[in-house]
Design an enzyme around this catalytic site. Structure first.
Site, PDB file in Angstrom:
ATOM      1  N   ASP A 477       0.827  -1.201   0.000  1.00  0.00           N
ATOM      2  CA  ASP A 477       0.000   0.000   0.000  1.00  0.00           C
ATOM      3  C   ASP A 477       0.865   1.256   0.000  1.00  0.00           C
ATOM      4  OD1 ASP A 477      -2.307   1.511   0.134  1.00  0.00           O
ATOM      5  OD2 ASP A 477      -3.148   0.411   1.834  1.00  0.00           O
ATOM      6  N   MET A 478       0.265   2.384  -0.317  1.00  0.00           N
ATOM      7  CA  MET A 478       0.979   3.667  -0.328  1.00  0.00           C
ATOM      8  C   MET A 478      -0.090   4.734  -0.144  1.00  0.00           C
ATOM      9  SD  MET A 478       2.029   6.502  -2.043  1.00  0.00           S
ATOM     10  CE  MET A 478       3.455   7.348  -2.632  1.00  0.00           C
ATOM     11  N   ASP A 547     -11.087   2.136  -2.887  1.00  0.00           N
ATOM     12  CA  ASP A 547     -11.591   1.781  -1.558  1.00  0.00           C
ATOM     13  C   ASP A 547     -13.117   1.769  -1.528  1.00  0.00           C
ATOM     14  OD1 ASP A 547      -9.249   1.268  -0.267  1.00  0.00           O
ATOM     15  OD2 ASP A 547      -8.975   3.303   0.494  1.00  0.00           O
TER      16      ASP A 547
HETATM   17  C1  GLA Z   1      -5.748   1.927   2.206  1.00  0.00           C
HETATM   18  C2  GLA Z   1      -6.222   0.727   1.407  1.00  0.00           C
HETATM   19  C3  GLA Z   1      -7.235  -0.039   2.206  1.00  0.00           C
HETATM   20  C4  GLA Z   1      -6.647  -0.474   3.522  1.00  0.00           C
HETATM   21  C5  GLA Z   1      -6.127   0.743   4.278  1.00  0.00           C
HETATM   22  C6  GLA Z   1      -5.375   0.336   5.518  1.00  0.00           C
HETATM   23  O1  GLA Z   1      -6.741   2.869   2.329  1.00  0.00           O
HETATM   24  O2  GLA Z   1      -6.744   1.125   0.182  1.00  0.00           O
HETATM   25  O3  GLA Z   1      -7.696  -1.146   1.476  1.00  0.00           O
HETATM   26  O4  GLA Z   1      -5.604  -1.392   3.288  1.00  0.00           O
HETATM   27  O5  GLA Z   1      -5.259   1.522   3.468  1.00  0.00           O
HETATM   28  O6  GLA Z   1      -4.893   1.417   6.205  1.00  0.00           O
END
Ligand code: GLA
Length: 729
Positions: A477-478, A547
């Protein structure tokens, strides 16, 4: 042979199965763009360089050189000498003056395609791709530009990239280096691009190209939620099946620009490259700079054909993972199920129930390390929190494996929380401008991974965990943009290299990861889909799309994403309702059908949902098992896009040999007093008979293609249906 050079006419012709791209040389040796479009049988189009028209060529009338440069269709435009349209290359010399002018020097045509140093790029065998390298020189600067074109005939793709080599004695500064330029006569072009926001990524946008410049871009250090490194210029009649399309997509994950400029002479210049804002690359004598690759697709059969070219191309020639055509394990991710509030027991409860439902992998998301019980601490401290994960990580993995599930884990390796052991020890490891307090986003800073020791630390954190237990999957993730672009390791005249160096460092880390763990299933992610781009696909066969897991919101997001990217790369999960992002409640079946158009998985507390919903999971998993191959390898057709006038959405995947098709239909809103819906299907054999599965209805291919199929008896909002047609003769 896909590439020809005609010595006499001084023309290069690049042919794919259905397109031709023609480059011509002016008498002086300027490289001009003559033609891109439908395949030409012969060499043609040189007259489009308009060499005989006023205001004459520089050779015959030096007074009018600027007039000439202002309209000559440059194959690669440069700034400072009189072409006032967008330049692709701006070079500053030691005196601080900007100007560059390139003339043809030599070329080479070869089978296959060389790698681009340090960058993700497409690839192919000697049978699949042929490459043209044209070297042009600016003798005053002592600078060589190599324009590289690779022709992938079968998928109708031409890729372009640019390499600069300082062959002189002066240090040069590259203030701007784009990767592709396309000068054409305007045909009332309209621009199609993908715009968005967090949770609303990649919505399609279309509008006419007006005089002046229109661009999409990112300067936040990643390809971004807001705009996307894709642009298509289309004729006004262009739809899914008809009309002309010129598309570019950038194999890069940082700052970019894609721009169309309509000039005084009704010429359009389309460019794509690294954004020049906060970009400057110092090129000492002997050094070279490699710009990333742009992927060009021309389609004379509308956006649908363009889409299928991109899909085939990325599947065959960009994604390397062994998973690209493989069934992905159906996973359950605990993010929307628990957020930060979980422990071993909770995860094992989820795993046991998931196993009963046929799910194959448990992914432990954010919150398992340091003292991270919210999003305000511990990034950088990648040691498991034994208060939550009692007995440690290997023990958890062992127990999950014992239940019969594979194990996956979340990381955000590029980040550092101010509240972390790492930051207390190494405050200088965060990107920062000395003397200025760095901006926090989601209470975190960004690690300066351009520094080797920092990059090695971040990589080792991930690798150590992966070496400690049988972990099959990583979500990388980033979760923020880049700000405060300063690095302790760079000299003052190189700080402007930082944005690009950051992306190169990221690529290096992911390359290392894929080399050390070749069977790892890697999914990239960035606050949802802010780094969903071809660059990342080179390392991971799937990327978390957004998301927003609401099935209805996802229709447009997935439509925009699938305009360019194959369904096999779109991370898509069934989540709980009311949906956490928009509060909408949709049927469990619809959520499943929409997620089937991607990598398919779950993101909910399976121990808490209703029995009625849970019972549907095994059936949905079965659907994925049954259709994944078709969805991963088939041809995608967009049948209908929902709008106020059309309250339904529909897409289809057809087997390449037309032996079966899978149609997904979603009635977004119910409406009174309507007939059955007629949808015309695609990709079928017109003469074959097709049976609609689970019925005794038989259709001739040409009926479904031309008369259409009637969708009946769909009642209510957010309802969906799958229709599977199988060829029976
Ligand atoms: C991002 C990702 C989510 C989740 C959160 C965790 O928003 O897109 O799917 O992994 O980070 O902090």
């Amino acid at each position: 042979m896909s590439i020809y050079f005609d010595e006499e006419k001084k023309l290069f012709k690049l042919d794919t199965d259905h397109t031709s791209y023609v480059i011509g040389l002016s008498e002086e040796g300027y490289l001009g763009h003559a033609y891109y479009g439908k395949r030409l049988k012969d060499l043609g189009g040189k007259y489009l360089l308009r060499m005989e028209e006023t205001p004459y060529t520089p050779m015959t009338n030096k007074r009018e050189k600027s007039g000439f440069l202002d309209c000559f269709p440059m194959e690669y435009s440069t700034g400072g000498i009189g072409d006032y349209r967008e330049s692709c290359l701006n070079v500053r010399n030691e005196q601080g003056c900007v100007g560059a002018e390139f003339f043809y020097s030599s070329h080479e045509i070869r089978k296959g395609k060389p790698k681009l140093e340090g960058l993700p790029a497409s690839f192919g065998t000697e049978e699949e791709v042929e490459t043209l390298r044209i070297i042009c020189k600016d003798a005053i600067l002592g600078l060589e530009v190599e324009l590289m074109y690779s022709v992938f005939a079968e998928t109708d793709v031409i890729t372009r990239s640019v390499r600069l080599q300082n062959t002189g004695t002066e240090t040069l500064y590259l203030d701007k280096v784009y990767s592709a330029c396309l000068d054409m006569d305007n045909r009332d072009f309209e621009m199609v691009s993908l715009f968005g926001s967090w949770g609303r990524e990649r919505h399609m946008q279309r509008g006419s190209v007006r005089y002046g410049k229109q661009m999409v871009s990112s300067i936040c250090g990643k390809s971004s939620h807001q705009e996307h490194p894709f642009m298509a210029l289309v004729t006004p009649d262009a739809n899914q099946e008809h009309g002309e399309v010129y598309a570019m997509n950038f194999v890069y994950s940082g700052n970019f620009i894609a721009q169309a400029e309509l000039s005084q002479f009704d010429q359009v210049r389309m460019v794509m490259g690294i954004h020049s804002e906060q970009f400057c690359w110092k090129l000492i004598p002997g050094a070279s700079f490699q710009a990333p690759e742009a992927v060009l697709v021309y389609s004379a059969e509308g956006l649908g054909k363009m889409t299928r070219s991109f899909h085939d191309f990325y599947r065959k020639h960009l994604i390397r993972s062994p998973y690209k055509y493989k069934k992905r394990p159906v996973l359950i991710n605990n993010w929307e199920a628990t957020y930060f509030d979980f422990n071993t027991e909770k995860l094992l409860d989820i795993a046991r129930e998931a196993k009963r439902c046929g799910i194959e992998m448990l992914v432990m998301d954010d919150g398992w390390f340091g003292k991270r019980n919210g999003d305000d601490s511990s990034l950088g401290d990648w040691t498991v929190n034994e208060e939550k994960i009692t007995g440690g990580l290997p023990e958890l993995v062992r127990k999950v494996n014992e239940i019969g599930l594979e194990f996956g884990i979340w990381f955000e390796p590029e980040m550092i929380s101010p509240d972390s052991q790492l930051y207390r020890e190494h405050p200088d490891w965060a990107l920062q401008i000395q003397g200025r307090e760095a901006t926090q986003i989601r209470t975190q800073y960004v690690l300066d991974i351009t520094r080797k020791e920092v990059r090695d630390y971040a990589y080792e954190c991930v690798a150590k965990i992966l070496r400690s237990a049988p972990i099959s999957y990583v979500k990388w993730d980033m979760n923020r943009q880049l700000t405060d672009m300063g690095s302790y390791s760079l000299a003052s005249d190189q700080q402007q290299e930082l944005f690009h160096r950051y992306v190169l460092a990221l690529y290096e880390m992911q390359e290392r990861l894929t080399q050390e763990f070749p069977n790892l299933l890697l999914e990239n992610c960035s606050g949802g889909g802010a780094r969903f781009d071809p660059g990342m696909l080179y390392y991971s066969p799937q990327i978390w799309c957004t998301d927003d897991t609401d099935a209805i919101e996802r229709l447009r997001i997935q439509e925009g994403t699938a305009l360019v990217y194959p369904l096999s790369v779109m991370g898509a999960h069934v989540s709980d309702c009311p949906n956490h992002a928009v509060g909408r409640t949709t049927p469990f079946m619809t959520r499943g059908h929409v997620a089937l158009a991607g990598t398919f998985g779950y993101e909910l507390d399976i121990t808490k949902i209703s029995e009625e919903e849970r019972e549907q999971i095994p059936e949905q998993v079965e659907l994925y098992r049954k259709y994944h191959h078709l969805i991963q390898t088939g041809d995608y057709y967009r049948i209908a896009s929902w709008s106020d006038r059309k309250p339904y959405d529909c897409w289809e995947v057809a087997a390449k040999d037309a032996s079966e098709i899978l149609v997904t239909y979603v009635q977004v809103l119910g409406r009174t007093n309507t007939h059955s819906r007629n949808i015309r299907l695609k990709g079928l054999d017109p003469l074959a008979q097709y049976r609609l599965e689970d019925t005794d209805e038989i259709y001739i291919g040409e009926e479904l293609l031309n008369c259409g199929f009637l969708v009946r008896d769909v009642f209510g909002d957010f309802q969906s249906r799958l229709f599977h047609f199988i060829k029976c003769n």
